[in-house]
Scaffold this motif. Structure first.
Motif, PDB file in Angstrom:
ATOM      1  N   ALA A   1       0.831  -1.198   0.000  1.00 25.93           N
ATOM      2  CA  ALA A   1       0.000   0.000   0.000  1.00 25.93           C
ATOM      3  C   ALA A   1       0.870   1.255   0.000  1.00 25.93           C
ATOM      4  N   GLY A   2       0.570   2.181  -0.874  1.00 25.93           N
ATOM      5  CA  GLY A   2       1.331   3.422  -0.992  1.00 25.93           C
ATOM      6  C   GLY A   2       2.326   3.422  -2.129  1.00 25.93           C
ATOM      7  N   ASP A   3       2.702   2.245  -2.630  1.00 26.41           N
ATOM      8  CA  ASP A   3       3.622   2.175  -3.768  1.00 26.41           C
ATOM      9  C   ASP A   3       2.920   2.595  -5.046  1.00 26.41           C
ATOM     10  N   ARG A   4       3.617   3.366  -5.865  1.00 24.79           N
ATOM     11  CA  ARG A   4       3.113   3.762  -7.184  1.00 24.79           C
ATOM     12  C   ARG A   4       3.999   3.111  -8.246  1.00 24.79           C
ATOM     13  N   TRP A   5       3.753   1.839  -8.489  1.00 22.56           N
ATOM     14  CA  TRP A   5       4.591   1.072  -9.404  1.00 22.56           C
ATOM     15  C   TRP A   5       3.944   0.955 -10.776  1.00 22.56           C
ATOM     16  N   ALA A  26      10.691   6.314  -2.069  1.00 17.99           N
ATOM     17  CA  ALA A  26       9.765   6.673  -3.145  1.00 17.99           C
ATOM     18  C   ALA A  26       8.319   6.580  -2.664  1.00 17.99           C
ATOM     19  N   ARG A  27       8.019   5.553  -1.876  1.00 19.64           N
ATOM     20  CA  ARG A  27       6.674   5.390  -1.329  1.00 19.64           C
ATOM     21  C   ARG A  27       6.309   6.571  -0.432  1.00 19.64           C
ATOM     22  N   GLU A  28       7.237   6.932   0.450  1.00 19.61           N
ATOM     23  CA  GLU A  28       6.971   8.025   1.385  1.00 19.61           C
ATOM     24  C   GLU A  28       6.748   9.359   0.677  1.00 19.61           C
ATOM     25  N   LEU A  29       7.496   9.573  -0.401  1.00 23.70           N
ATOM     26  CA  LEU A  29       7.449  10.867  -1.088  1.00 23.70           C
ATOM     27  C   LEU A  29       6.487  10.891  -2.270  1.00 23.70           C
ATOM     28  N   GLY A  30       5.817   9.771  -2.532  1.00 19.67           N
ATOM     29  CA  GLY A  30       4.877   9.724  -3.636  1.00 19.67           C
ATOM     30  C   GLY A  30       5.531   9.718  -5.005  1.00 19.67           C
TER      31      GLY A  30
END
Length: 245
Positions: free
Chosen positions: A106-110, A210-214
């Motif tokens: 959750a939160g990953d933009r892959w 990357a997840r934390e910063l979008g």
């Protein structure tokens, strides 16, 4: 028992160290020699290629190798293919020590792709500032993207005549910490990270950052490897070896 470990990863180095303490096993660790100053595992070490599957089979016969463990990088597909063919030819057991791939949470933009060329195609018209972490041998796939700025991190610099995309080359070796990776993404105003799905902990911090910063991640999936028995850590590989003694 004489064991050949095809290495080049931290997992292979850990396995070599563990095997060195086991009576009755003589291990040879083999490195491809692609990095200029590799981290050498303990024990007997050879550096360089074998000359394809046939050359590796000849080496296995010459050295009277009893068991082969393929602990190469998950993206070293050609080496793993050669290992499978050679082990089958000389009829010795083969094991793959291969770390689990990273899994999207959750939160990953892959955006997942199968090749670096596909990753480059995704970047066009979508990215402006890219953190490229696929290694120096893959840079040419991105060299035509003149409208994108790249921060390219690798262990060794590319050859002087190599095709590289516009940007800055950063030579560094992991493991990397989360604060380090977070700072890189922020300081260079990165909007897209390109990574191979190598798995393991040494470079996973960039995925967390990357997840934390979008930040969007273009993730290159692993190539298919030849079927055989697999384990995911050095301890499991040792247990497998002890069964063969």
């Amino acid at each position: 028992m004489r064991l050949l470990i095809l290495g080049g990863t931290g997992d292979a180095a850990e396995l070599s160290a563990k095997v060195a303490t086991i009576p009755g096993i003589e291990a040879i660790a083999s490195l491809a020699g692609r990095t200029r100053e590799p981290s050498l595992p303990s024990g007997n070490v050879r550096v360089g290629g074998f000359g394809g599957a046939a050359g590796l089979a000849d080496y296995l016969r010459q050295m009277q190798v009893d068991v082969l463990i393929d602990a190469t990088h998950p993206f070293a597909a050609q080496i793993s293919e050669n290992a499978a063919l050679a082990a089958d030819e000389v009829e010795i057991p083969r094991l793959m020590l291969i770390r689990p791939p990273w899994v999207k949470v959750a939160g990953d933009r892959w955006i997942e792709v199968d090749t670096t060329s596909a990753a480059a195609a995704i970047l066009k018209n979508q990215a402006k500032r890219v953190f490229l972490t696929v290694g120096r041998q893959e840079l040419s796939a991105f060299a035509h993207l003149h409208d994108i700025w790249f921060l390219m991190r690798m262990i060794d610099p590319p050859a002087a005549d190599a095709l590289v995309p516009p940007g800055v080359i950063l030579c560094d070796r992991g493991p990397f910490t989360l604060p380090q990776e977070r700072d890189i993404l922020i300081q260079h105003n990165i909007d897209t990270l390109v990574s191979k799905n190598s798995g393991g902990d040494a470079t996973y911090a960039k995925i967390i950052a990357a997840r934390e910063l979008g930040v969007q991640v273009v993730m290159v999936n692993r190539p298919v490897v030849p079927a055989c028995e697999q384990v995911t850590d050095a301890d499991a590989a040792v247990a497998w070896l002890l069964e063969k003694l």
